[in-house]
Design a protein around this motif. Structure first.
Motif: not given
Ligand SMILES: [Mg+2]
Ligand SMILES: Nc1ncnc2c1ncn2[C@@H]1O[C@H](COP(=O)(O)OP(=O)(O)O)[C@@H](O)[C@H]1O
Lengths: 276, 248
Positions: B45, B76, B158-159
């Motif tokens: 991140t 995220q 992000d994810e």
């Molecule tokens: Mg992260």
């Protein structure tokens, strides 16, 4: 009943009514921002720190609202700066400023020679003595806030919700955060006159959470919170007159009752819908 | 070979005096599809925030040869406050840039585009709902719409496959494959197993960055790049996650 209506003829009551309505509208806008960002605790810090400014102003013989505004703004901006830098725990910083402000207020009031100002009116508000000048100030600030929220609605909402994403879209996030800090401080300080330090936070939160039982849309919470703020505070004001109780406390009491009744109705409603 | 959108050279960054990432070299080109993997807390991140200009660097350079590219960012999900009173429509609106910063309102055309995008994503019925009422997959879809609405040159995710079901994950990866025809993509994921066929290159992030110019992470390749990966099997597909690097 004629008793109840005759009160409306008095200037002081008309002023009180106008102050209640304007404070509700102002608190609806700023309070929606506070409640949505979950920073009620920051509001508490600003409110109580401003008491230090009131004390200092008494000591120096200047207008207490000016002292409160300076302390309130410094606290709000300071908290924002601390949370941005992240080196000190934000909640600890707020707790320190909160109690330091109260302590300074008491010390300065104590040291003020010869004259003991009416502390109660600052702690609990004094809506029945609001004068024309204060009303105009409240009205002007209220109108200014309507303009600010109307023009900058998007950046205010987006920086409150997801500041990092807002920055990737070129919104001057730090600028808006500090602007909102100053606005929060001024809105709270102006409302202290009507509702007092102890109670001011409730008019910035209870109508908003009442509104949020109906809608989870930022833009709609604001007008709805204004409506619930006005109904609660006007009812409180009338009750204060009829029962001869302190208006500030009566207003908070009615805002809370209103919230509980509405919440209860909503719970029963969803319960019944689920049973069908 | 097209000109790079972003170039990181010897970047070192972190929080306060603590270094989280060091010696990071990375180039992102217009047709890239980079998969970033690494353990929790490895700095994935943080790397994204450096690229987005949200995270200042201690040393090294972040360059944008053609000027800062238009980015679409899908953070995220833990960074999103699901209780915030914002509607799906307003969320997607926030991905648009206003023409006039002093009167930051959206044009009719921009608002129409939001409406069309919500229709396309199958979120039409939810557009006036607060984001708190969405499922994990629906929220990711809405966040993806927000990232895409301004037609970015570089899409950073992000994810995006946390708290979503396998079916949504497959759907998402299908869209990304299509989107990669128009924009560079940098996708962070703690597990790369199911997506590896679509991505073109892999970067392992754990304190620093190991770049693999292929989507195959064979034991041999990993040894060459000093980037050991464990094969783990949970769920139907065995997949690979990054093991702690020996040189940390
Ligand atoms: Mg992260
Ligand atoms: N805002 C922050 N303040 C201090 N430390 C942070 C912050 N954000 C991340 N870190 C630290 O930086 C390291 C890398 O974090 P992160 O980039 O979020 O990793 P990843 O995304 O790979 O899980 C972690 O050790 C984390 O604790």
């Amino acid at each position: 009943m004629s008793d109840l209506f005759s009160i409306f003829e008095y200037q002081f009551f008309q002023n009180a009514l106008a102050a209640a309505i304007l404070t509700s509208v102002l608190a609806a806008m700023v309070g929606t921002y506070i409640v949505s960002r979950k920073i009620v605790f920051i509001g508490g810090g600003i409110t109580h720190a401003s008491f230090g400014g009131i004390g200092l102003a008494f000591y120096m013989g200047i207008n207490p609202l000016v002292g409160a505004a300076i302390f309130g703004i410094l606290t709000a901006v300071g908290i924002e700066w601390i949370s941005e830098k992240g080196k000190i725990r934000e909640d600890s910083a707020i707790a320190i400023l909160w109690s330091l402000g109260m302590a300074m207020g008491i010390i300065f009031v104590f040291m003020t020679p010869g004259y003991t100002p009416n502390l109660m009116s600052f702690l609990f508000g004094d809506i029945l003595s609001v004068g024309a000048l204060e009303l105009y100030l409240l009205l002007a600030f209220c109108l200014l806030m309507i303009i600010v929220f109307a023009v900058f609605f998007r950046p205010i909402l987006y920086t409150a919700f997801d500041p990092e994403f807002a920055r990737t879209k070129g919104i001057p996030v730090a600028g808006f955060r500090y602007l909102m800090s100053v606005i929060m401080a001024l809105a709270i300080v102006i409302s202290i006159r009507t509702i007092g330090i102890i109670l001011v936070l409730s008019i910035f939160t209870i109508p908003q959470i009442t509104a949020m039982t109906f809608t989870r849309n930022f833009a709609r919470i604001m007008p709805l919170a204004a409506i619930w703020g006005i109904t609660g505070s006007v009812a409180g004001l009338l009750a204060a007159y009829l029962l001869d109780i302190p208006p500030g406390a009566a207003i908070i009491f009615f805002l809370t009752i209103q919230f509980l009744v509405i919440k209860m109705i909503m719970i029963i409603k969803t319960h019944l819908q689920r049973q069908q | 070979m097209s000109k790079a959108l972003v170039i990181l050279e010897g970047v070192r960054t972190g929080y306060f005096s603590e270094t989280v990432l060091r010696d990071v070299d990375l180039q992102i080109c217009p047709d890239d599809f980079i998969g970033v993997i690494g353990p929790n807390g490895g700095g994935k991140t943080t790397l994204i925030k450096v690229i987005l200009g949200l995270q200042p660097v201690f040393s090294g350079k972040v360059r944008f040869p053609g000027g800062r590219p238009k980015t679409g960012y899908l953070p995220q999900v833990s960074q999103i406050d699901k209780n915030f009173p914002i509607t799906v429509k307003e969320l997607v609106n926030s991905g648009l840039k206003s023409k006039n910063p002093w009167f930051p309102h959206l044009s009719f055309r921009q608002l129409t585009r939001v409406k069309e995008m919500l229709d396309e994503a199958g979120l039409k019925a939810l557009s006036s709902k607060p984001i708190g009422e969405l499922s994990g997959g629906q929220l990711q879809k809405a966040l993806l719409c927000r990232a895409l609405i301004d037609r970015p040159e570089l899409l950073i995710l992000d994810e995006p496959n946390t708290h979503v079901d396998k079916q949504f994950e497959q759907e998402l990866f299908g869209w990304l494959k299509e989107l990669n025809k128009e924009m560079a993509i940098l996708l962070v994921s703690h597990d790369i197993g199911t997506i590896s066929p679509m991505i073109k290159t892999i970067a392992c992030v754990n304190g620093t960055l190991h770049y693999h110019p292929s989507n195959q992470l064979s034991e041999e390749v990993l040894k060459v790049y000093n980037c050991p990966v464990d094969v783990i099997a949970h769920g139907p597909i065995p997949h690979r996650v990054l093991k702690t690097h020996g040189h940390e």
